[in-house]
Write a protein that holds these residues in place. Sequence first.
Motif, PDB file in Angstrom:
ATOM      1  N   VAL A   1     -55.273 -22.073  -0.568  1.00 14.01           N
ATOM      2  CA  VAL A   1     -54.326 -22.530  -1.584  1.00 14.01           C
ATOM      3  C   VAL A   1     -54.174 -24.055  -1.505  1.00 14.01           C
ATOM      4  O   VAL A   1     -54.115 -24.734  -2.537  1.00 14.01           O
ATOM      5  N   GLY A   2     -54.150 -24.586  -0.299  1.00 12.27           N
ATOM      6  CA  GLY A   2     -54.077 -26.037  -0.134  1.00 12.27           C
ATOM      7  C   GLY A   2     -55.285 -26.748  -0.727  1.00 12.27           C
ATOM      8  O   GLY A   2     -55.147 -27.795  -1.374  1.00 12.27           O
ATOM      9  N   MET A   3     -56.458 -26.188  -0.544  1.00 14.84           N
ATOM     10  CA  MET A   3     -57.666 -26.780  -1.128  1.00 14.84           C
ATOM     11  C   MET A   3     -57.629 -26.712  -2.647  1.00 14.84           C
ATOM     12  O   MET A   3     -58.071 -27.650  -3.327  1.00 14.84           O
ATOM     13  N   LEU A   4     -57.093 -25.631  -3.197  1.00 16.74           N
ATOM     14  CA  LEU A   4     -56.961 -25.536  -4.652  1.00 16.74           C
ATOM     15  C   LEU A   4     -56.024 -26.621  -5.184  1.00 16.74           C
ATOM     16  O   LEU A   4     -56.326 -27.270  -6.194  1.00 16.74           O
ATOM     17  N   ILE A   5     -54.904 -26.815  -4.527  1.00 17.03           N
ATOM     18  CA  ILE A   5     -53.959 -27.850  -4.950  1.00 17.03           C
ATOM     19  C   ILE A   5     -54.598 -29.230  -4.829  1.00 17.03           C
ATOM     20  O   ILE A   5     -54.475 -30.071  -5.740  1.00 17.03           O
ATOM     21  N   LEU A   6     -55.319 -29.470  -3.738  1.00 15.34           N
ATOM     22  CA  LEU A   6     -55.997 -30.746  -3.546  1.00 15.34           C
ATOM     23  C   LEU A   6     -57.040 -30.990  -4.632  1.00 15.34           C
ATOM     24  O   LEU A   6     -57.148 -32.095  -5.168  1.00 15.34           O
ATOM     25  N   MET A   7     -57.783 -29.951  -4.987  1.00 16.88           N
ATOM     26  CA  MET A   7     -58.800 -30.102  -6.041  1.00 16.88           C
ATOM     27  C   MET A   7     -58.163 -30.355  -7.405  1.00 16.88           C
ATOM     28  O   MET A   7     -58.686 -31.154  -8.186  1.00 16.88           O
ATOM     29  N   ILE A   8     -57.064 -29.677  -7.687  1.00 19.14           N
ATOM     30  CA  ILE A   8     -56.365 -29.918  -8.952  1.00 19.14           C
ATOM     31  C   ILE A   8     -55.940 -31.384  -9.044  1.00 19.14           C
ATOM     32  O   ILE A   8     -56.168 -32.051 -10.065  1.00 19.14           O
ATOM     33  N   LEU A   9     -55.348 -31.890  -7.970  1.00 20.87           N
ATOM     34  CA  LEU A   9     -54.908 -33.288  -7.964  1.00 20.87           C
ATOM     35  C   LEU A   9     -56.089 -34.249  -8.059  1.00 20.87           C
ATOM     36  O   LEU A   9     -56.032 -35.247  -8.788  1.00 20.87           O
ATOM     37  N   ALA A  10     -57.164 -33.958  -7.340  1.00 22.37           N
ATOM     38  CA  ALA A  10     -58.338 -34.836  -7.358  1.00 22.37           C
ATOM     39  C   ALA A  10     -58.988 -34.861  -8.743  1.00 22.37           C
ATOM     40  O   ALA A  10     -59.346 -35.935  -9.247  1.00 22.37           O
ATOM     41  N   PHE A  11     -59.132 -33.700  -9.381  1.00 20.55           N
ATOM     42  CA  PHE A  11     -59.736 -33.654 -10.714  1.00 20.55           C
ATOM     43  C   PHE A  11     -58.855 -34.375 -11.734  1.00 20.55           C
ATOM     44  O   PHE A  11     -59.352 -35.075 -12.612  1.00 20.55           O
ATOM     45  N   ARG A  12     -57.550 -34.223 -11.620  1.00 20.70           N
ATOM     46  CA  ARG A  12     -56.651 -34.909 -12.562  1.00 20.70           C
ATOM     47  C   ARG A  12     -56.689 -36.422 -12.354  1.00 20.70           C
ATOM     48  O   ARG A  12     -56.703 -37.178 -13.329  1.00 20.70           O
ATOM     49  N   CYS A  13     -56.699 -36.847 -11.107  1.00 27.18           N
ATOM     50  CA  CYS A  13     -56.785 -38.286 -10.842  1.00 27.18           C
ATOM     51  C   CYS A  13     -58.111 -38.860 -11.324  1.00 27.18           C
ATOM     52  O   CYS A  13     -58.148 -39.962 -11.888  1.00 27.18           O
ATOM     53  N   ALA A  14     -59.187 -38.132 -11.120  1.00 28.43           N
ATOM     54  CA  ALA A  14     -60.498 -38.591 -11.592  1.00 28.43           C
ATOM     55  C   ALA A  14     -60.524 -38.671 -13.116  1.00 28.43           C
ATOM     56  O   ALA A  14     -61.023 -39.648 -13.684  1.00 28.43           O
ATOM     57  N   ALA A  15     -59.977 -37.672 -13.792  1.00 29.84           N
ATOM     58  CA  ALA A  15     -59.949 -37.687 -15.260  1.00 29.84           C
ATOM     59  C   ALA A  15     -59.089 -38.838 -15.766  1.00 29.84           C
ATOM     60  O   ALA A  15     -59.469 -39.539 -16.721  1.00 29.84           O
ATOM     61  N   TYR A  16     -57.932 -39.043 -15.136  1.00 29.22           N
ATOM     62  CA  TYR A  16     -57.058 -40.149 -15.546  1.00 29.22           C
ATOM     63  C   TYR A  16     -57.768 -41.486 -15.352  1.00 29.22           C
ATOM     64  O   TYR A  16     -57.711 -42.361 -16.218  1.00 29.22           O
ATOM     65  N   THR A  17     -58.439 -41.656 -14.230  1.00 28.96           N
ATOM     66  CA  THR A  17     -59.136 -42.912 -13.944  1.00 28.96           C
ATOM     67  C   THR A  17     -60.256 -43.154 -14.940  1.00 28.96           C
ATOM     68  O   THR A  17     -60.427 -44.271 -15.440  1.00 28.96           O
ATOM     69  N   ILE A  18     -61.006 -42.111 -15.266  1.00 23.35           N
ATOM     70  CA  ILE A  18     -62.100 -42.250 -16.232  1.00 23.35           C
ATOM     71  C   ILE A  18     -61.554 -42.615 -17.605  1.00 23.35           C
ATOM     72  O   ILE A  18     -62.094 -43.494 -18.292  1.00 23.35           O
ATOM     73  N   LEU A  19     -60.473 -41.958 -18.038  1.00 22.70           N
ATOM     74  CA  LEU A  19     -59.871 -42.294 -19.324  1.00 22.70           C
ATOM     75  C   LEU A  19     -59.297 -43.705 -19.325  1.00 22.70           C
ATOM     76  O   LEU A  19     -59.425 -44.441 -20.313  1.00 22.70           O
ATOM     77  N   TRP A  20     -58.680 -44.105 -18.230  1.00 17.97           N
ATOM     78  CA  TRP A  20     -58.113 -45.445 -18.125  1.00 17.97           C
ATOM     79  C   TRP A  20     -59.213 -46.500 -18.211  1.00 17.97           C
ATOM     80  O   TRP A  20     -59.078 -47.512 -18.891  1.00 17.97           O
ATOM     81  N   MET A  21     -60.331 -46.246 -17.535  1.00 16.21           N
ATOM     82  CA  MET A  21     -61.448 -47.187 -17.572  1.00 16.21           C
ATOM     83  C   MET A  21     -62.101 -47.214 -18.944  1.00 16.21           C
ATOM     84  O   MET A  21     -62.551 -48.270 -19.408  1.00 16.21           O
ATOM     85  N   ALA A  22     -62.167 -46.074 -19.621  1.00 16.85           N
ATOM     86  CA  ALA A  22     -62.776 -46.012 -20.942  1.00 16.85           C
ATOM     87  C   ALA A  22     -61.931 -46.741 -21.981  1.00 16.85           C
ATOM     88  O   ALA A  22     -62.457 -47.313 -22.927  1.00 16.85           O
ATOM     89  N   MET A  23     -60.617 -46.723 -21.805  1.00 12.93           N
ATOM     90  CA  MET A  23     -59.724 -47.379 -22.764  1.00 12.93           C
ATOM     91  C   MET A  23     -59.806 -48.905 -22.629  1.00 12.93           C
ATOM     92  O   MET A  23     -59.687 -49.620 -23.614  1.00 12.93           O
ATOM     93  N   GLY A  24     -59.987 -49.389 -21.431  1.00 10.56           N
ATOM     94  CA  GLY A  24     -60.112 -50.835 -21.211  1.00 10.56           C
ATOM     95  C   GLY A  24     -58.910 -51.604 -21.696  1.00 10.56           C
ATOM     96  O   GLY A  24     -57.775 -51.328 -21.311  1.00 10.56           O
ATOM     97  N   ASP A  25     -59.126 -52.562 -22.587  1.00 12.14           N
ATOM     98  CA  ASP A  25     -58.061 -53.420 -23.099  1.00 12.14           C
ATOM     99  C   ASP A  25     -57.226 -52.751 -24.180  1.00 12.14           C
ATOM    100  O   ASP A  25     -56.248 -53.310 -24.642  1.00 12.14           O
ATOM    101  N   ARG A  26     -57.592 -51.560 -24.604  1.00 15.29           N
ATOM    102  CA  ARG A  26     -56.871 -50.883 -25.684  1.00 15.29           C
ATOM    103  C   ARG A  26     -55.611 -50.178 -25.176  1.00 15.29           C
ATOM    104  O   ARG A  26     -54.897 -49.578 -25.943  1.00 15.29           O
ATOM    105  N   CYS A  27     -55.360 -50.219 -23.862  1.00 15.15           N
ATOM    106  CA  CYS A  27     -54.163 -49.578 -23.307  1.00 15.15           C
ATOM    107  C   CYS A  27     -52.914 -50.289 -23.806  1.00 15.15           C
ATOM    108  O   CYS A  27     -52.903 -51.481 -24.005  1.00 15.15           O
ATOM    109  N   ILE A  28     -51.876 -49.519 -23.986  1.00  7.21           N
ATOM    110  CA  ILE A  28     -50.607 -50.089 -24.473  1.00  7.21           C
ATOM    111  C   ILE A  28     -49.862 -50.692 -23.303  1.00  7.21           C
ATOM    112  O   ILE A  28     -49.777 -50.195 -22.254  1.00  7.21           O
TER     113      ILE A  28
END
Length: 118
Positions: free
Chosen positions: A91-118
Amino acid sequence: QNRVAVFNIIFTPMILLAGFWLNKYPSFIDWLKYLSPYKYAFDASRKIMFDRDIPCDGSSALGKLCDGVNFVSTDELFQINNAQGTLLFNVGMLILMILAFRCAAYTILWMAMGDRCI
């Protein structure tokens, strides 16, 4: 259409390596099962399902494990089924993976937005 291709490339191997159908894989891909959240969910569900000794009822569902005994221990079942880790670990590994995947997705979206972030 690209999303379907990415889904098939990433998630199909994760499901196949989770241990639903096979327990042993070639050594060069065996390590990939530890990257699959399905493996930890499947192991956790087996730990929950088989938390007590299983009685041998004569149905031969447990095969040779029931030869001359009245119960099959959980340890024997986990060895046969190749369930790894404790329930808390899985269960701990599942929670860790959920957090890691969400952080990775957020980082990728943040990098893709670049200067367009509000």
